[in-house]
Motif scaffolding. Sequence first.
Motif, PDB file in Angstrom:
ATOM      1  N   TYR A  35      -5.023  13.194  -9.172  1.00 39.79           N
ATOM      2  CA  TYR A  35      -5.403  12.186  -8.145  1.00 39.79           C
ATOM      3  C   TYR A  35      -6.440  12.548  -6.973  1.00 39.79           C
ATOM      4  O   TYR A  35      -6.305  13.621  -6.667  1.00 39.79           O
ATOM      5  N   GLN A  37      -7.079  11.209  -3.078  1.00 38.97           N
ATOM      6  CA  GLN A  37      -6.776  10.414  -1.951  1.00 38.97           C
ATOM      7  C   GLN A  37      -7.628  10.414  -0.909  1.00 38.97           C
ATOM      8  O   GLN A  37      -7.823  11.475  -0.232  1.00 38.97           O
ATOM      9  N   GLY A  40      -6.626   6.984   4.645  1.00 40.24           N
ATOM     10  CA  GLY A  40      -6.214   5.730   4.880  1.00 40.24           C
ATOM     11  C   GLY A  40      -6.162   4.769   3.687  1.00 40.24           C
ATOM     12  O   GLY A  40      -6.033   3.651   3.642  1.00 40.24           O
ATOM     13  N   GLU A  41      -6.282   5.609   2.577  1.00 44.50           N
ATOM     14  CA  GLU A  41      -5.982   4.991   1.252  1.00 44.50           C
ATOM     15  C   GLU A  41      -4.980   5.445   0.409  1.00 44.50           C
ATOM     16  O   GLU A  41      -4.544   6.547   0.668  1.00 44.50           O
ATOM     17  N   GLY A  42      -4.566   4.824  -0.593  1.00 43.13           N
ATOM     18  CA  GLY A  42      -3.532   5.456  -1.547  1.00 43.13           C
ATOM     19  C   GLY A  42      -4.356   6.176  -2.505  1.00 43.13           C
ATOM     20  O   GLY A  42      -5.506   6.391  -2.782  1.00 43.13           O
ATOM     21  N   PRO A  43      -3.479   7.065  -3.180  1.00 41.45           N
ATOM     22  CA  PRO A  43      -3.942   7.877  -4.294  1.00 41.45           C
ATOM     23  C   PRO A  43      -4.636   7.172  -5.441  1.00 41.45           C
ATOM     24  O   PRO A  43      -4.062   6.173  -6.070  1.00 41.45           O
ATOM     25  N   LEU A  45      -5.897   7.506  -9.496  1.00 35.29           N
ATOM     26  CA  LEU A  45      -5.971   8.350 -10.579  1.00 35.29           C
ATOM     27  C   LEU A  45      -7.258   8.625 -11.102  1.00 35.29           C
ATOM     28  O   LEU A  45      -8.116   7.953 -11.361  1.00 35.29           O
ATOM     29  N   LEU A  86      -8.214  14.424  -0.486  1.00 34.61           N
ATOM     30  CA  LEU A  86      -7.144  15.308  -0.734  1.00 34.61           C
ATOM     31  C   LEU A  86      -6.711  15.181  -2.497  1.00 34.61           C
ATOM     32  O   LEU A  86      -6.667  14.005  -2.898  1.00 34.61           O
ATOM     33  N   LEU A  88      -4.575  15.631  -5.441  1.00 33.70           N
ATOM     34  CA  LEU A  88      -3.330  15.729  -5.901  1.00 33.70           C
ATOM     35  C   LEU A  88      -2.869  15.956  -7.256  1.00 33.70           C
ATOM     36  O   LEU A  88      -3.614  15.360  -7.993  1.00 33.70           O
TER      37      LEU A  88
ATOM     38  N   ARG B   9       0.088  -2.932   7.275  1.00 36.42           N
ATOM     39  CA  ARG B   9      -0.660  -1.556   7.365  1.00 36.42           C
ATOM     40  C   ARG B   9       0.096  -0.535   8.214  1.00 36.42           C
ATOM     41  O   ARG B   9       0.075   0.633   7.977  1.00 36.42           O
ATOM     42  N   TYR B  10       0.543  -0.831   9.332  1.00 34.24           N
ATOM     43  CA  TYR B  10       0.794   0.273  10.443  1.00 34.24           C
ATOM     44  C   TYR B  10       2.060  -0.655  11.111  1.00 34.24           C
ATOM     45  O   TYR B  10       2.035  -1.821  11.186  1.00 34.24           O
ATOM     46  N   LEU B  90       4.065   4.646   0.311  1.00 33.83           N
ATOM     47  CA  LEU B  90       3.225   4.156  -0.640  1.00 33.83           C
ATOM     48  C   LEU B  90       3.777   3.419  -1.776  1.00 33.83           C
ATOM     49  O   LEU B  90       4.923   4.162  -1.983  1.00 33.83           O
ATOM     50  N   GLN B 105      -0.138   5.219 -12.706  1.00 32.17           N
ATOM     51  CA  GLN B 105       0.498   4.419 -11.467  1.00 32.17           C
ATOM     52  C   GLN B 105      -0.644   3.984 -10.635  1.00 32.17           C
ATOM     53  O   GLN B 105      -1.568   4.643 -10.522  1.00 32.17           O
ATOM     54  N   PHE B 107      -1.610   2.827  -6.968  1.00 33.74           N
ATOM     55  CA  PHE B 107      -1.089   2.820  -5.611  1.00 33.74           C
ATOM     56  C   PHE B 107      -1.559   1.852  -4.610  1.00 33.74           C
ATOM     57  O   PHE B 107      -2.859   1.622  -4.785  1.00 33.74           O
ATOM     58  N   GLY B 108      -1.072   1.335  -3.967  1.00 34.22           N
ATOM     59  CA  GLY B 108      -1.448   0.721  -2.613  1.00 34.22           C
ATOM     60  C   GLY B 108      -1.949   1.612  -1.466  1.00 34.22           C
ATOM     61  O   GLY B 108      -1.969   2.802  -1.872  1.00 34.22           O
ATOM     62  N   ASP B 109      -2.486   1.274  -0.559  1.00 34.84           N
ATOM     63  CA  ASP B 109      -3.115   1.790   0.580  1.00 34.84           C
ATOM     64  C   ASP B 109      -2.074   2.489   1.726  1.00 34.84           C
ATOM     65  O   ASP B 109      -2.044   3.090   2.417  1.00 34.84           O
ATOM     66  N   GLY B 110      -0.732   1.789   1.331  1.00 29.61           N
ATOM     67  CA  GLY B 110       0.479   2.287   2.187  1.00 29.61           C
ATOM     68  C   GLY B 110       0.731   1.458   3.353  1.00 29.61           C
ATOM     69  O   GLY B 110      -0.331   0.878   3.813  1.00 29.61           O
TER      70      GLY B 110
END
Lengths: 112, 116
Positions: A35, A37, A40-43, A45, A86, A88, B9-10, B90, B105, B107-110
Amino acid sequence: TQLLEQSPQFLSIQEGENLTVYCNSSSVFSSLQWYRQEPGEGPVLLVTVVTGGEVKKLKRLTFQFGDARKDSSLHITAAQPGDTGLYLCAEHESGGADGLTFGKGTHLIIQP
Amino acid sequence: KAGVTQTPRYLIKTRGQQVTLSCSPISGHRSVSWYQQTPGQGLQFLFEYFSETQRNKGNFPGRFSGRQFSNSRSEMNVSTLELGDSALYLCASSPVPGQGFNQPQHFGDGTRLSIL
Protein backbone atom coordinates in the motif's frame (compact mmCIF):
# COMPACT_ATOMS: atom_id res chain seq x y z
CA THR A 1 1.14 -13.27 15.14
CA GLN A 2 3.44 -12.72 12.22
CA LEU A 3 5.69 -9.67 12.38
CA LEU A 4 6.61 -7.76 9.26
CA GLU A 5 9.87 -5.85 9.24
CA GLN A 6 10.21 -3.03 6.73
CA SER A 7 13.44 -1.29 5.81
CA PRO A 8 14.62 1.32 5.61
CA GLN A 9 12.33 3.18 8.00
CA PHE A 10 13.08 6.52 6.32
CA LEU A 11 14.47 7.32 2.88
CA SER A 12 15.05 10.70 1.26
CA ILE A 13 16.45 10.84 -2.25
CA GLN A 14 16.61 13.17 -5.23
CA GLU A 15 14.21 13.08 -8.14
CA GLY A 16 15.40 10.71 -10.84
CA GLU A 17 17.21 8.28 -8.56
CA ASN A 18 16.28 4.63 -8.12
CA LEU A 19 15.43 3.00 -4.79
CA THR A 20 14.41 -0.28 -3.24
CA VAL A 21 12.48 -0.89 -0.02
CA TYR A 22 12.05 -4.22 1.69
CA CYS A 23 9.51 -6.23 3.65
CA ASN A 24 10.65 -9.32 5.57
CA SER A 25 9.17 -11.91 7.88
CA SER A 26 10.42 -14.95 9.74
CA SER A 27 7.30 -16.82 8.60
CA VAL A 28 5.93 -17.67 5.19
CA PHE A 29 3.45 -15.23 3.69
CA SER A 30 0.22 -16.60 2.25
CA SER A 31 0.06 -13.47 0.12
CA LEU A 32 1.41 -9.97 0.47
CA GLN A 33 -0.03 -6.58 -0.32
CA TRP A 34 1.74 -3.27 -0.82
CA TYR A 35 0.00 0.00 0.00
CA ARG A 36 0.97 3.65 -0.36
CA GLN A 37 -0.36 6.20 2.10
CA GLU A 38 -0.10 9.93 1.47
CA PRO A 39 -0.38 12.50 4.27
CA GLY A 40 -3.96 13.01 5.40
CA GLU A 41 -5.25 10.03 3.44
CA GLY A 42 -5.85 6.34 3.94
CA PRO A 43 -3.65 3.62 2.45
CA VAL A 44 -4.26 2.76 -1.19
CA LEU A 45 -3.56 -0.74 -2.47
CA LEU A 46 -0.80 -0.88 -5.09
CA VAL A 47 -0.42 -4.60 -5.70
CA THR A 48 -0.95 -8.08 -4.29
CA VAL A 49 1.67 -10.81 -4.79
CA VAL A 50 0.77 -14.41 -4.24
CA THR A 51 3.25 -16.79 -5.89
CA GLY A 52 6.88 -17.23 -4.77
CA GLY A 53 9.23 -15.57 -7.25
CA GLU A 54 6.43 -13.45 -8.70
CA VAL A 55 7.31 -10.08 -10.22
CA LYS A 56 4.69 -7.43 -10.90
CA LYS A 57 5.18 -4.06 -12.52
CA LEU A 58 3.10 -0.93 -12.08
CA LYS A 59 4.57 1.77 -14.33
CA ARG A 60 7.91 2.65 -12.65
CA LEU A 61 7.24 0.40 -9.64
CA THR A 62 8.44 -3.21 -9.63
CA PHE A 63 7.28 -5.58 -6.91
CA GLN A 64 9.02 -8.87 -6.22
CA PHE A 65 7.95 -11.74 -3.99
CA GLY A 66 10.78 -13.91 -2.68
CA ASP A 67 11.02 -17.51 -3.80
CA ALA A 68 10.44 -18.72 -0.24
CA ARG A 69 7.58 -16.22 0.22
CA LYS A 70 9.23 -14.74 3.32
CA ASP A 71 10.31 -11.46 1.80
CA SER A 72 9.27 -8.89 -0.76
CA SER A 73 10.75 -5.80 -2.31
CA LEU A 74 9.51 -2.69 -4.05
CA HIS A 75 11.82 -1.01 -6.55
CA ILE A 76 11.08 2.45 -7.93
CA THR A 77 12.86 3.60 -11.05
CA ALA A 78 13.49 7.29 -11.72
CA ALA A 79 11.62 8.41 -8.60
CA GLN A 80 9.39 11.47 -8.85
CA PRO A 81 8.07 13.82 -6.15
CA GLY A 82 4.63 12.23 -6.60
CA ASP A 83 6.08 8.98 -5.27
CA THR A 84 6.49 10.59 -1.85
CA GLY A 85 4.52 8.75 0.83
CA LEU A 86 4.46 5.96 3.36
CA TYR A 87 4.87 2.53 1.77
CA LEU A 88 3.31 -0.28 3.76
CA CYS A 89 3.40 -4.01 3.30
CA ALA A 90 0.58 -6.08 4.74
CA GLU A 91 -0.31 -9.72 5.07
CA HIS A 92 -3.30 -11.76 6.12
CA GLU A 93 -2.07 -14.88 7.81
CA SER A 94 -3.39 -18.01 6.22
CA GLY A 95 -6.23 -19.24 8.41
CA GLY A 96 -5.75 -16.31 10.74
CA ALA A 97 -8.59 -14.25 12.12
CA ASP A 98 -6.75 -11.11 13.10
CA GLY A 99 -7.23 -8.94 10.04
CA LEU A 100 -4.39 -7.56 8.05
CA THR A 101 -0.98 -7.37 9.71
CA PHE A 102 0.99 -4.32 8.59
CA GLY A 103 4.64 -3.48 8.71
CA LYS A 104 5.49 -0.07 10.15
CA GLY A 105 6.29 1.23 6.70
CA THR A 106 8.98 3.11 4.85
CA HIS A 107 8.64 6.89 4.82
CA LEU A 108 9.82 7.96 1.37
CA ILE A 109 10.57 11.55 0.38
CA ILE A 110 11.50 12.42 -3.17
CA GLN A 111 13.08 15.84 -3.38
CA PRO A 112 12.72 17.81 -6.62
CA LYS B 1 -18.40 5.47 -7.25
CA ALA B 2 -18.06 7.04 -3.80
CA GLY B 3 -15.26 5.73 -1.63
CA VAL B 4 -15.24 4.89 2.05
CA THR B 5 -16.44 7.87 4.06
CA GLN B 6 -15.36 8.48 7.63
CA THR B 7 -16.73 11.16 9.92
CA PRO B 8 -15.67 13.28 11.57
CA ARG B 9 -12.23 13.88 10.04
CA TYR B 10 -10.84 15.45 13.19
CA LEU B 11 -11.85 15.18 16.81
CA ILE B 12 -10.45 16.51 20.06
CA LYS B 13 -11.47 14.95 23.36
CA THR B 14 -10.22 14.94 26.93
CA ARG B 15 -9.22 12.00 29.08
CA GLY B 16 -12.12 10.05 30.50
CA GLN B 17 -14.59 11.02 27.78
CA GLN B 18 -15.98 8.64 25.21
CA VAL B 19 -16.13 9.01 21.44
CA THR B 20 -18.03 7.50 18.52
CA LEU B 21 -16.59 7.38 15.01
CA SER B 22 -18.59 6.60 11.89
CA CYS B 23 -17.76 4.76 8.67
CA SER B 24 -19.86 4.40 5.51
CA PRO B 25 -18.45 1.68 3.25
CA ILE B 26 -18.40 1.67 -0.53
CA SER B 27 -21.86 0.96 -1.87
CA GLY B 28 -22.36 -2.80 -2.06
CA HIS B 29 -19.53 -3.58 0.35
CA ARG B 30 -20.74 -5.49 3.36
CA SER B 31 -17.54 -6.07 5.34
CA VAL B 32 -16.06 -3.26 7.42
CA SER B 33 -12.78 -3.36 9.32
CA TRP B 34 -11.29 -0.82 11.70
CA TYR B 35 -7.61 -0.05 12.29
CA GLN B 36 -5.67 2.22 14.62
CA GLN B 37 -2.57 3.97 13.26
CA THR B 38 0.03 5.54 15.55
CA PRO B 39 3.64 6.59 14.87
CA GLY B 40 4.97 4.07 17.37
CA GLN B 41 2.89 0.99 16.60
CA GLY B 42 1.90 1.59 12.99
CA LEU B 43 -1.38 0.19 11.70
CA GLN B 44 -3.06 -2.27 14.03
CA PHE B 45 -6.25 -4.24 13.44
CA LEU B 46 -9.15 -3.46 15.81
CA PHE B 47 -12.12 -5.50 14.55
CA GLU B 48 -14.13 -6.59 11.53
CA TYR B 49 -17.88 -6.60 11.04
CA PHE B 50 -20.07 -8.41 8.52
CA SER B 51 -23.84 -8.74 8.51
CA GLU B 52 -24.04 -6.75 11.73
CA THR B 53 -21.82 -9.29 13.52
CA GLN B 54 -18.27 -8.94 14.75
CA ARG B 55 -16.22 -11.61 12.99
CA ASN B 56 -12.71 -10.87 14.18
CA LYS B 57 -11.13 -8.82 16.92
CA GLY B 58 -7.59 -7.57 17.43
CA ASN B 59 -5.68 -7.25 20.68
CA PHE B 60 -7.30 -4.14 22.12
CA PRO B 61 -8.98 -3.59 25.51
CA GLY B 62 -12.73 -3.79 25.94
CA ARG B 63 -12.95 0.02 25.92
CA PHE B 64 -12.87 -0.31 22.13
CA SER B 65 -16.13 -1.54 20.67
CA GLY B 66 -18.04 -1.33 17.47
CA ARG B 67 -21.21 -2.20 15.69
CA GLN B 68 -22.60 -2.47 12.19
CA PHE B 69 -26.03 -1.51 10.97
CA SER B 70 -28.26 -3.23 8.43
CA ASN B 71 -27.10 -0.81 5.70
CA SER B 72 -23.47 -1.90 6.41
CA ARG B 73 -22.51 1.43 7.96
CA SER B 74 -20.35 0.94 11.01
CA GLU B 75 -19.48 2.84 14.15
CA MET B 76 -16.70 2.35 16.63
CA ASN B 77 -16.78 3.59 20.19
CA VAL B 78 -13.96 4.22 22.62
CA SER B 79 -14.89 4.76 26.25
CA THR B 80 -12.85 6.25 29.09
CA LEU B 81 -10.38 7.82 26.69
CA GLU B 82 -6.68 7.73 27.53
CA LEU B 83 -3.84 9.86 26.16
CA GLY B 84 -2.53 6.80 24.33
CA ASP B 85 -5.73 6.57 22.32
CA SER B 86 -4.60 9.56 20.26
CA ALA B 87 -4.31 8.13 16.77
CA LEU B 88 -5.63 8.01 13.24
CA TYR B 89 -8.55 5.59 13.11
CA LEU B 90 -9.02 4.03 9.69
CA CYS B 91 -11.97 2.15 8.33
CA ALA B 92 -11.72 -0.24 5.39
CA SER B 93 -14.41 -2.02 3.42
CA SER B 94 -14.57 -5.01 1.10
CA PRO B 95 -17.46 -6.73 -0.66
CA VAL B 96 -17.43 -9.75 1.65
CA PRO B 97 -15.19 -10.95 4.49
CA GLY B 98 -11.78 -12.42 3.89
CA GLN B 99 -8.76 -10.19 3.63
CA GLY B 100 -6.62 -12.33 1.42
CA PHE B 101 -5.49 -11.54 -2.06
CA ASN B 102 -8.96 -11.86 -3.50
CA GLN B 103 -10.54 -9.33 -1.15
CA PRO B 104 -8.54 -6.10 -1.23
CA GLN B 105 -9.28 -3.54 1.42
CA HIS B 106 -10.50 -0.07 0.44
CA PHE B 107 -9.58 2.46 3.10
CA GLY B 108 -11.19 5.73 4.08
CA ASP B 109 -9.09 8.78 4.93
CA GLY B 110 -9.54 8.24 8.65
CA THR B 111 -10.56 10.17 11.74
CA ARG B 112 -7.73 11.94 13.53
CA LEU B 113 -8.48 11.67 17.26
CA SER B 114 -6.50 13.79 19.71
CA ILE B 115 -6.82 13.31 23.46
CA LEU B 116 -5.88 16.22 25.70
